[in-house]
Design a protein around this motif. Sequence first.
Motif, PDB file in Angstrom:
ATOM      1  N   GLY A   1     -68.064 -74.495 -80.360  1.00 37.88           N
ATOM      2  CA  GLY A   1     -66.918 -75.382 -80.529  1.00 37.88           C
ATOM      3  C   GLY A   1     -67.400 -76.753 -80.963  1.00 37.88           C
ATOM      4  N   GLY A   2     -66.486 -77.705 -80.990  1.00 40.86           N
ATOM      5  CA  GLY A   2     -66.847 -79.071 -81.351  1.00 40.86           C
ATOM      6  C   GLY A   2     -66.367 -79.437 -82.748  1.00 40.86           C
TER       7      GLY A   2
ATOM      8  N   PRO B   1     -68.716 -77.887 -85.890  1.00 42.16           N
ATOM      9  CA  PRO B   1     -68.347 -76.522 -86.287  1.00 42.16           C
ATOM     10  C   PRO B   1     -66.935 -76.447 -86.879  1.00 42.16           C
TER      11      PRO B   1
ATOM     12  N   ASN C   1     -61.990 -73.776 -77.477  1.00 41.25           N
ATOM     13  CA  ASN C   1     -62.784 -73.503 -78.675  1.00 41.25           C
ATOM     14  C   ASN C   1     -62.137 -72.398 -79.510  1.00 41.25           C
TER      15      ASN C   1
ATOM     16  N   MET D   1     -74.902 -79.639 -81.258  1.00 45.58           N
ATOM     17  CA  MET D   1     -75.669 -80.356 -80.241  1.00 45.58           C
ATOM     18  C   MET D   1     -74.912 -81.618 -79.838  1.00 45.58           C
TER      19      MET D   1
ATOM     20  N   HIS E   1     -77.325 -81.516 -75.212  1.00 49.85           N
ATOM     21  CA  HIS E   1     -76.832 -80.206 -74.752  1.00 49.85           C
ATOM     22  C   HIS E   1     -76.558 -79.333 -75.967  1.00 49.85           C
ATOM     23  N   THR E   2     -76.570 -78.035 -75.741  1.00 44.76           N
ATOM     24  CA  THR E   2     -76.169 -77.090 -76.773  1.00 44.76           C
ATOM     25  C   THR E   2     -75.490 -75.916 -76.088  1.00 44.76           C
ATOM     26  N   ALA E   3     -74.639 -75.231 -76.816  1.00 44.93           N
ATOM     27  CA  ALA E   3     -73.725 -74.287 -76.160  1.00 44.93           C
ATOM     28  C   ALA E   3     -73.043 -75.083 -75.046  1.00 44.93           C
ATOM     29  N   SER E   4     -72.918 -74.498 -73.849  1.00 50.62           N
ATOM     30  CA  SER E   4     -72.488 -75.319 -72.703  1.00 50.62           C
ATOM     31  C   SER E   4     -73.600 -75.350 -71.672  1.00 50.62           C
TER      32      SER E   4
ATOM     33  N   ARG F   1     -67.287 -74.062 -68.065  1.00 50.70           N
ATOM     34  CA  ARG F   1     -67.315 -73.404 -69.364  1.00 50.70           C
ATOM     35  C   ARG F   1     -68.057 -72.082 -69.247  1.00 50.70           C
TER      36      ARG F   1
ATOM     37  N   LYS G   1     -76.601 -88.593 -82.969  1.00 49.86           N
ATOM     38  CA  LYS G   1     -77.522 -87.534 -82.527  1.00 49.86           C
ATOM     39  C   LYS G   1     -78.934 -87.745 -83.078  1.00 49.86           C
TER      40      LYS G   1
HETATM   41  C1  6PG Z   1     -68.557 -77.183 -77.049  1.00 48.80           C
HETATM   42  C2  6PG Z   1     -69.691 -76.832 -77.962  1.00 48.80           C
HETATM   43  C3  6PG Z   1     -70.771 -77.867 -77.891  1.00 48.80           C
HETATM   44  C4  6PG Z   1     -70.681 -78.586 -79.207  1.00 48.80           C
HETATM   45  C5  6PG Z   1     -71.541 -79.813 -79.258  1.00 48.80           C
HETATM   46  C6  6PG Z   1     -71.352 -80.551 -80.584  1.00 48.80           C
HETATM   47  O1  6PG Z   1     -67.886 -76.281 -76.552  1.00 48.80           O
HETATM   48  O2  6PG Z   1     -68.312 -78.398 -76.939  1.00 48.80           O
HETATM   49  O3  6PG Z   1     -70.121 -75.602 -77.955  1.00 48.80           O
HETATM   50  O4  6PG Z   1     -72.061 -77.364 -77.707  1.00 48.80           O
HETATM   51  O5  6PG Z   1     -71.083 -77.700 -80.257  1.00 48.80           O
HETATM   52  O6  6PG Z   1     -71.174 -80.661 -78.183  1.00 48.80           O
HETATM   53  O7  6PG Z   1     -70.017 -80.994 -80.623  1.00 48.80           O
HETATM   54  P1  6PG Z   1     -69.573 -82.033 -81.796  1.00 48.80           P
HETATM   55  O8  6PG Z   1     -69.838 -81.323 -83.086  1.00 48.80           O
HETATM   56  O9  6PG Z   1     -68.117 -82.266 -81.534  1.00 48.80           O
HETATM   57  O10 6PG Z   1     -70.427 -83.254 -81.621  1.00 48.80           O
END
Ligand code: 6PG
Length: 244
Positions: free
Chosen positions: A42-43, A46, A84, A143, A148-151, A178, A201
């Motif tokens: 998500g985010g 993406p 997401n 990221m 962090h990445t994923a949750s 999450r 970042k």
């Molecule tokens: C979530 C994501 C998380 C996201 C990063 C980047 O559910 O929030 O999986 O890992 O990919 O925080 O988010 P941005 O692209 O909004 O900075």
Amino acid sequence: MKNTIHQFNSPLETANAVAEFILAKAIEKKRLNQELNIALSGGNTPKLLFEVLATHYKELIPWQHVRLFWVDERCVPPTHSESNYGMTKEALLKNVAIPTQNIFRMKGEVDAQTEAIRYAKLLQNELPSISDFPQLDIVLLGMGDDGHTASIFPHQMQLLTAKESVSIGTHPITDQQRITLTGKTINTAKHLICLITGGSKATVLRQIIHSEQGCEQFPAYHVHAINGERAFFLDNAAASALQK
Ligand code: 6PG
């Protein structure tokens, strides 16, 4: 760990490059009459990719050969503004001809532990396994500014080595639960795509890519594909602190 850096002028060009990668892999799978198994994050970053896929690639990608899974999902209903799945449905799913049966969402609306167990079983049933962990073709990661990445957040590093393939993370500020793929599932992927844009970042990314002192504190430092590689797709802003 082998880092491959792809750098572009803008978030849109970066998203296009990831879309091209996905297109190439999907066409490969179609030629073999197989399916491309992708897990989505998500985010906002993406989300731009999903919008690109839903427009410029809508007719190009053989969607019937693509199966979508999730890297993580906030524990909210799919209609919630923070879902997401909900974001992906609006940006991508409702705009392309992907068969419903090819969409494997994490259910953020049910009890987190129950869903983590269900989704782990689903991955076991739907995907090949390597050393007891499900193998995706592509895992698409973002990221956060905190690395962090994923949750998987810095205060829950144990999720990187959990014996479960799917577990529960919590946001360090909101305490929101999450559902998340764990580190070993992510690291079993054939291809790991790290889609990262924005200057916020840049410093963490430099520490991770150059393995600088303290980089181990960031979950994003510890993820890679099964062959030890990961591909960074970066815009100039995110790459601005990298040594030339
Ligand atoms: C979530 C994501 C998380 C996201 C990063 C980047 O559910 O929030 O999986 O890992 O990919 O925080 O988010 P941005 O692209 O909004 O900075």
